[in-house]
Every structure is written in structure tokens, then in C-alpha cells.
Design a protein around this motif. Structure first.
Motif, PDB file in Angstrom:
ATOM      1  N   PRO A  84      -0.838  -1.518   5.453  1.00 48.65           N
ATOM      2  CA  PRO A  84      -0.261  -0.854   3.716  1.00 48.65           C
ATOM      3  C   PRO A  84       1.336  -1.379   3.878  1.00 48.65           C
ATOM      4  CG  PRO A  84      -1.409   0.744   5.658  1.00 48.65           C
ATOM      5  CD  PRO A  84      -1.756  -0.245   6.017  1.00 48.65           C
ATOM      6  N   VAL A  85       1.902  -2.022   5.056  1.00 43.65           N
ATOM      7  CA  VAL A  85       2.855  -2.285   5.490  1.00 43.65           C
ATOM      8  C   VAL A  85       3.228  -3.509   4.515  1.00 43.65           C
ATOM      9  CG1 VAL A  85       4.657  -3.185   7.874  1.00 43.65           C
ATOM     10  CG2 VAL A  85       2.364  -1.560   7.899  1.00 43.65           C
ATOM     11  N   ASP A  86       2.259  -4.140   3.795  1.00 40.61           N
ATOM     12  CA  ASP A  86       2.958  -4.781   3.307  1.00 40.61           C
ATOM     13  C   ASP A  86       3.405  -4.479   1.510  1.00 40.61           C
ATOM     14  OD1 ASP A  86       1.810  -6.445   0.534  1.00 40.61           O
ATOM     15  OD2 ASP A  86       3.119  -7.930   2.035  1.00 40.61           O
ATOM     16  N   ARG A  87       4.413  -5.075   1.689  1.00 40.07           N
ATOM     17  CA  ARG A  87       5.254  -3.458  -0.222  1.00 40.07           C
ATOM     18  C   ARG A  87       4.549  -4.251  -1.057  1.00 40.07           C
ATOM     19  NH1 ARG A  87      11.122  -6.767  -0.641  1.00 40.07           N
ATOM     20  NH2 ARG A  87       9.972  -8.334   0.412  1.00 40.07           N
ATOM     21  N   ILE A  88       3.734  -5.201  -1.853  1.00 42.09           N
ATOM     22  CA  ILE A  88       3.002  -5.739  -2.615  1.00 42.09           C
ATOM     23  C   ILE A  88       1.476  -4.887  -2.497  1.00 42.09           C
ATOM     24  CG2 ILE A  88       1.621  -7.876  -3.739  1.00 42.09           C
ATOM     25  CD1 ILE A  88       3.979  -9.487  -2.555  1.00 42.09           C
ATOM     26  N   THR A  89       0.985  -5.172  -1.307  1.00 44.62           N
ATOM     27  CA  THR A  89      -0.275  -4.316  -1.318  1.00 44.62           C
ATOM     28  C   THR A  89      -0.140  -3.213  -1.034  1.00 44.62           C
ATOM     29  OG1 THR A  89      -0.578  -5.813   0.494  1.00 44.62           O
ATOM     30  CG2 THR A  89      -1.683  -3.826   0.233  1.00 44.62           C
ATOM     31  N   ALA A  90       0.986  -1.812  -0.859  1.00 46.33           N
ATOM     32  CA  ALA A  90       1.354  -1.431  -1.338  1.00 46.33           C
ATOM     33  C   ALA A  90       1.407  -0.541  -2.170  1.00 46.33           C
ATOM     34  CB  ALA A  90       2.718  -0.401   0.097  1.00 46.33           C
ATOM     35  N   GLN A  91       2.209  -1.488  -3.677  1.00 49.72           N
ATOM     36  CA  GLN A  91       2.312  -1.357  -4.443  1.00 49.72           C
ATOM     37  C   GLN A  91       1.058  -1.196  -5.621  1.00 49.72           C
ATOM     38  OE1 GLN A  91       5.882  -0.572  -6.258  1.00 49.72           O
ATOM     39  NE2 GLN A  91       4.048  -0.401  -7.850  1.00 49.72           N
ATOM     40  N   ARG A  92       0.480  -2.550  -5.159  1.00 46.14           N
ATOM     41  CA  ARG A  92      -0.555  -2.545  -5.795  1.00 46.14           C
ATOM     42  C   ARG A  92      -2.086  -0.906  -4.711  1.00 46.14           C
ATOM     43  NH1 ARG A  92      -2.554  -8.301  -4.155  1.00 46.14           N
ATOM     44  NH2 ARG A  92      -1.208  -9.688  -6.122  1.00 46.14           N
ATOM     45  N   ALA A  93      -1.642  -0.379  -4.454  1.00 49.30           N
ATOM     46  CA  ALA A  93      -2.608   1.002  -3.143  1.00 49.30           C
ATOM     47  C   ALA A  93      -2.510   1.856  -4.285  1.00 49.30           C
ATOM     48  CB  ALA A  93      -2.382   0.679  -2.663  1.00 49.30           C
ATOM     49  N   LEU A  94      -0.867   1.917  -4.879  1.00 46.87           N
ATOM     50  CA  LEU A  94       0.310   2.663  -5.486  1.00 46.87           C
ATOM     51  C   LEU A  94      -0.527   2.297  -7.102  1.00 46.87           C
ATOM     52  CD1 LEU A  94       1.718   5.112  -6.536  1.00 46.87           C
ATOM     53  CD2 LEU A  94       3.377   3.313  -7.088  1.00 46.87           C
TER      54      LEU A  94
END
Lengths: 173, 175
Positions: free
Chosen positions: B114-124
Motif C-alpha cells: 500500500p505504500v506505493d502511490r500508484i498502487t494506493a490509487q489503484r486500490a482506491l
């Protein structure tokens, strides 16, 4: 001795956002001090939220401004929801219900309400017609007008029935 | 009346109210990115986000009649943009309670950090619309549950429940 149960995720979130009530915050803090698993959960939640917050500001496609000016040049005006009351958030269900009500059902409902209302007005054409209809169907003499159909002193006088209603009833074969 | 320096936001707002396209263009240059980003986070769609930006700036000259210039203009504009985006979600039924159970695609392997910004955005983006809207408004934009309830037409308690469900989904996918 068994370890105390992990606080629910919501309690961790509230603690991380400084939104937990004081007693709950104390319990959560005490638990976190001895629970590496919950500390990892909280760190992961913060990292996720911060990752989304840090995501760089996006830019709209280059043609967006041209489309805005074209719409304005065409005279388009929009009413934006500048308050919660204006955006329909409070009553979307009611608005949708009204839109979904079929026109024919709405018209029949309106006619029905108007009819009932009219039939209860003393001296109204509908009320008189109904009286005639009942008397013809039963073969009995028309019932005398109810006292309510005679306006009492001080009450508004109903409008006289139109000529058609005052005409003698047709003969029943 | 106090004279405003040319180019100041207050002067621009006055000019936009008078119908100046140049002034509107300057406001667009300053705020379109923030409006677009917020709309994209709320709707999860670049097309919808662009439509929101267009609608906001087409309607802005008229809407400014209701702006009393208390508080930051950017905050006011963000709130208006959020409402426009939520109306768009609402029009497609995405905010109904029964639409919140659509959990979206399962998290792909390798996207758990979850730390990665892109991953966080995708999770959202994978959250159901109604849960994502509450998450963005609360955790990113900083609105209170009461304010979110007013914007979504739900109770503050329901907003809190939705936030909890959003966190649970995010957490489940990230772990």
C-alpha cells in the motif's frame, strides 16, 4: 493469561485520525504498545492514505478548455449545486419517485382526488348527478337533499350548478 | 469600494462575474487540476472527471453570484466540484446502498504494497463508488462525517459506516 483481543480496524483508523474518544484512544494506545501486528496494520493504513494524498495533481486533457469556451459561446448556462440543499442530495428519492410516476397513473390519481373532492361539495354537479344516478338505479324517489347541501347561514355559498346539470334527467327506458 | 490588484483572485472573480472569458481562463489555469483530480478520485473515471471540470467552469460565472468570498475560493470550488461529481455518480445509481456491495475486481497479485502511490490509487479505484466517495471526502479532502452526510444525502452515522467498510476493503486487499 490470554492477550487482549485486537481492536477492530475502525478503532485503529479512529486512533490514527485522532478521532477516537479518550477512553478508546487510551485502550488502543495500550494495545498498540504491546502488539506489533496492530502497529503494522496502523502503519499500513497510514501509508495507504498518505500514498493517495501524495498522488500528484492530475491535469485535465488539453482540449477541455476549448470545449468549455465552445459551450459558453453557444450560450449554455448551468446551475451548479452551490449548497447541499441545491444539489438534490437531501431529496433525490422523492424527485426520482415523481419522475418515475407514469403520467397516466398520475392523471387518473388526480382525477380521482378531484372527483371525490367534488362529490363531497354540497350542491356540486357531481354530487347531484350521483344522487340522480342512485335514485334511477334503485327506482326510488331521489333522496332529499342532505342538510349539508343547504348552506347554513354564515357558510360560503357554493356556486350554482351549470345549466347542463340543472336540466331534467333523461328518461330511463 | 476597495480596489483589488489586477490578477488577484478577488479581482478575477469580479471579472468572471461580469462575463470575462480571460478571467475565467486564469481561474481555470489555477484550479482546473485540483478540480480534475478530485473528480477523478470521486468518480474513478477520466471521462467523468473531464465532464465535471467542463460543467464546473461552464457554470462558474453564474454560481459565483452565490459565493460570498468568505473562506478560500479553492475550498469553495472544491466543494462545488465534489457535489457535481457526486451528482454524476448518483445519476448512474452508483451511490445507492445496494450498489456498494459490488466489490470490483479482486486485487491482482503484486499489488498488495500500500505504500506505493500508484498502487494506493489503484486500490482506491477498485472500491465501489459509494464507498470511494466517502473515503475520498473524509480521508483525502478532510470533510467531517456530518458534511459528507449532507453532500451524499445520508446520515453522519451511515457515512461513518461506509468509511469503515471502505477501510476494511482496502485493508483486506492490501494484506
Amino acid at each position: 493469561m490470554r492477550a487482549p483481543p485486537h481492536p477492530p480496524l475502525d478503532a485503529l483508523r479512529a486512533f490514527g485520525d485522532d478521532e477516537a474518544p479518550a477512553a478508546e484512544a487510551r485502550r488502543t494506545a495500550a494495545h498498540l504498545a504491546g502488539c506489533p501486528e496492530c502497529r503494522a496494520h496502523l502503519a499500513a493504513m497510514r501509508a495507504l492514505r498518505d500514498g493517495i494524498r501524495r498522488a500528484s495533481t492530475l491535469a485535465p486533457p488539453p482540449h477541455t478548455w476549448e470545449r468549455i469556451t465552445a459551450r459558453r459561446a453557444a450560450g449554455e448556462e448551468l446551475i451548479l449545486p452551490v449548497s447541499d440543499a441545491a444539489d438534490g442530495a437531501a431529496a433525490p428519492a422523492a424527485a426520482h419517485r415523481f419522475r418515475r410516476l407514469p403520467v397516466r397513473r398520475a392523471a387518473l390519481l388526480l382525477l380521482g382526488v378531484a372527483g371525490v373532492a367534488s362529490a363531497t361539495v354540497p350542491g356540486s354537479p357531481l354530487r347531484e348527478a350521483l344522487r340522480d344516478l342512485v335514485s334511477r338505479a334503485t327506482g326510488a324517489a331521489p333522496p332529499p337533499a342532505s342538510p349539508a347541501s343547504t348552506p347554513a347561514a354564515g357558510t360560503p355559498t357554493p356556486l350554482p350548478p351549470p345549466p347542463a346539470a340543472a336540466a331534467p334527467p333523461e328518461k330511463v327506458p | 469600494m476597495k480596489e483589488q490588484p489586477p490578477g488577484s483572485e478577488t479581482a478575477l472573480l469580479a471579472d468572471v462575474r461580469q462575463g470575462s472569458t480571460d478571467a475565467l481562463g486564469q481561474l481555470y489555469a489555477r484550479h482546473a487540476g485540483a478540480v480534475y483530480s478530485l473528480a477523478f478520485r470521486l468518480t474513478g473515471s477520466r471521462e467523468d472527471a473531464e465532464d465535471v471540470v467542463q460543467d464546473v467552469f461552464v457554470g462558474l460565472p453564474r454560481a459565483l453570484r452565490a459565493y460570498d468570498e468568505r473562506g478560500r475560493f479553492g475550498a469553495w470550488l472544491g466543494r462545488v466540484a465534489a457535489r457535481v461529481a457526486l451528482m454524476r455518480l448518483r445519476s448512474r445509481g452508483a451511490l445507492r446502498e445496494d450498489a456498494l456491495d459490488a466489490a470490483g475486481d479482486p486485487a491482482a497479485p503484486g499489488q498488495a504494497d500500500p505504500v506505493d502511490r500508484i498502487t494506493a490509487q489503484r486500490a482506491l479505484q477498485r472500491l465501489p463508488d459509494g464507498l470511494r466517495a466517502v473515503f475520498v471526502l473524509k480521508e483525502i479532502e478532510g470533510y467531517s462525517h456530518a458534511e459528507i452526510g449532507g453532500m451524499l444525502g445520508i446520515t453522519p452515522q451511515n457515512a461513518a459506516v461506509r468509511l469503515s467498510r471502505a477501510w476494511n476493503l482496502l485493508h483486506t486487499r492490501a494484506s
